[in-house]
Motif scaffolding. Structure first.
Motif, PDB file in Angstrom:
ATOM      1  N   GLN A 104       7.079  27.550  -9.909  1.00  0.00           N
ATOM      2  CA  GLN A 104       7.252  28.998  -9.937  1.00  0.00           C
ATOM      3  C   GLN A 104       6.232  29.646 -10.868  1.00  0.00           C
ATOM      4  O   GLN A 104       5.529  28.960 -11.610  1.00  0.00           O
ATOM      5  CB  GLN A 104       8.671  29.356 -10.381  1.00  0.00           C
ATOM      6  N   ALA A 178      11.837  33.630 -11.613  1.00  0.00           N
ATOM      7  CA  ALA A 178      11.182  32.319 -11.607  1.00  0.00           C
ATOM      8  C   ALA A 178      12.165  31.196 -11.904  1.00  0.00           C
ATOM      9  O   ALA A 178      12.023  30.079 -11.408  1.00  0.00           O
ATOM     10  CB  ALA A 178      10.045  32.313 -12.631  1.00  0.00           C
ATOM     11  N   ILE A 186       6.732  26.006 -14.512  1.00  0.00           N
ATOM     12  CA  ILE A 186       6.499  27.443 -14.382  1.00  0.00           C
ATOM     13  C   ILE A 186       5.117  27.756 -14.944  1.00  0.00           C
ATOM     14  O   ILE A 186       4.796  27.380 -16.074  1.00  0.00           O
ATOM     15  CB  ILE A 186       7.560  28.279 -15.112  1.00  0.00           C
ATOM     16  N   CYS A 188       2.956  30.544 -16.437  1.00  0.00           N
ATOM     17  CA  CYS A 188       3.112  31.843 -17.091  1.00  0.00           C
ATOM     18  C   CYS A 188       1.723  32.471 -17.192  1.00  0.00           C
ATOM     19  O   CYS A 188       0.929  32.098 -18.052  1.00  0.00           O
ATOM     20  CB  CYS A 188       3.724  31.676 -18.478  1.00  0.00           C
ATOM     21  N   LEU A 216      12.105  22.586 -19.068  1.00  0.00           N
ATOM     22  CA  LEU A 216      10.978  23.072 -18.280  1.00  0.00           C
ATOM     23  C   LEU A 216       9.653  22.496 -18.766  1.00  0.00           C
ATOM     24  O   LEU A 216       9.503  22.121 -19.928  1.00  0.00           O
ATOM     25  CB  LEU A 216      10.902  24.605 -18.356  1.00  0.00           C
ATOM     26  N   LEU A 218       5.744  23.978 -18.882  1.00  0.00           N
ATOM     27  CA  LEU A 218       5.107  25.281 -18.783  1.00  0.00           C
ATOM     28  C   LEU A 218       3.586  25.168 -18.824  1.00  0.00           C
ATOM     29  O   LEU A 218       3.040  24.339 -19.555  1.00  0.00           O
ATOM     30  CB  LEU A 218       5.557  26.205 -19.926  1.00  0.00           C
TER      31      LEU A 218
END
Length: 345
Positions: A104, A178, A186, A188, A216, A218
């Motif tokens: 996402q 998200a 994810i 960002c 998560l 990132l």
């Protein structure tokens, strides 16, 4: 959200980028031939589960393009994007659509990324309609309310519209959207650059809390090294579409090995004018060159105080130095100014 993702007992190689290249064909004018803009070239790195990788560089260095290539929002020209060993660049469209449950993105401009005609509840639930069609309306609503709670949004906000929210609140909506599919990774993409400084800190703290709560991984893209350091385990520095340095956050901040990384650190404001004057030796000079016609050899040489004639002849390889960190510079051993003077510490 009924349950956050469970962290594995041992980190695994979640994402591996191999020899990634992305170009764009652009018009050279009414009577000119089309030109090739090389946005990314020779990109190689690996991200382990539970890690935060910061990606930094000036505007136009390829940061957002890299994030979109990883998510297959932009198809790379060459190379591989390996997700748990599976090459995403070769997946059929339907398989890639299902894979988006795990991958996402949070966008830079919170309000521009939200549909103004949809309520907050519909915006957050939208990925579930596509990726989790087996859920009924009540199940989707329950997940939305749980996710809103996780990002600090009140339940009574569920029927409001994006224009009723501040920039920080709108970004929390984007984060919830998200998070709703329970992703593993994810991206960002400059998630705090459009926000006030005080709100930036709140969003950064929220992302750190969500990372720990839901296990998560990132990728945090920014032009600001001081912001990236607070959230990243490792930092990748891009210049004109190439990696020039990759190291841990502490290594980058305390002992940068590439002149460009050092110059980015000097751009972090400090209140002491005396210390600020000491930074001039490493300050960035001139404008970033055009990626359509980049300099020969080392692309940073036109702005580098250490550049010599041979820097124009040969492109520096991305070599592994002490501690496993990576740097692409012919003269990285000659960065001699005390770092305390550069950083003002």
């Amino acid at each position: 959200m009924e349950q956050g993702a469970i962290k594995p007992a041992q980190p695994v190689d979640l994402l591996e980028i191999k020899d990634l290249k992305k170009t764009f064909s652009i018009s050279g004018g009414l009577f000119s031939r089309r030109l090739t803009l090389t946005a990314l070239e020779d990109i190689n790195f690996t991200i382990r589960s539970g890690e935060t990788l910061g990606i930094v560089g000036e505007s136009g260095c390829g940061k957002s393009t890299l994030g979109r290539c990883i998510l297959q929002l932009l198809p790379p020209d060459e190379g591989q994007v390996l997700w748990l060993g599976q090459d995403l660049t070769r997946l059929p469209a339907e398989e890639m659509r299902q894979r988006r449950q795990d991958l996402q993105i949070i966008f830079q401009d919170p309000l521009a990324s939200l549909n103004p005609r949809m309520t907050v509840g519909d915006i957050i639930a939208d990925p579930l309609r596509t990726l989790r069609p087996e859920l009924n309306k009540d199940e989707r609503r329950a997940r939305v309310l749980k996710t809103m709670e996780a990002v600090g949004l009140l339940p009574e906000m569920i029927n409001r519209y994006p224009h009723e929210f501040s920039g920080g609140q709108a970004q929390r909506i984007g984060i919830a959207r998200a998070l709703i599919t329970e992703p593993k990774l994810i991206v960002c993409d400059e998630p705090v650059s459009a926000l006030d400084v005080s709100i930036q800190a709140q969003i950064l703290n929220l992302l750190a809390e969500l990372k720990d709560e839901f296990g998560l991984t990132l990728i945090f893209i920014s032009h600001n090294l001081s912001v990236v350091r607070h959230v990243s385990d490792r930092i990748l520095v891009l210049y004109l579409g190439r990696i020039v340095e990759l190291a841990t956050g502490d290594e980058i901040y305390e002992d940068p090995k590439h002149p460009y990384t050092r110059a980015l650190l000097t751009a972090v404001p400090i209140p002491d004018p005396k210390l600020a004057r000491l930074r001039n030796i490493d300050a960035l000079k001139g404008e970033i060159p055009s990626p359509i016609n980049p300099p020969s050899g080392c692309t940073f040489r036109t702005r580098c105080r250490l550049a010599q004639s041979y820097c124009a002849e040969k492109r520096p390889p991305l070599e592994t130095i002490e501690g496993g960190r990576l740097v692409a510079c012919h003269r990285w051993r000659e960065l001699d100014a005390p770092l305390e003077a550069v950083l003002g510490v």
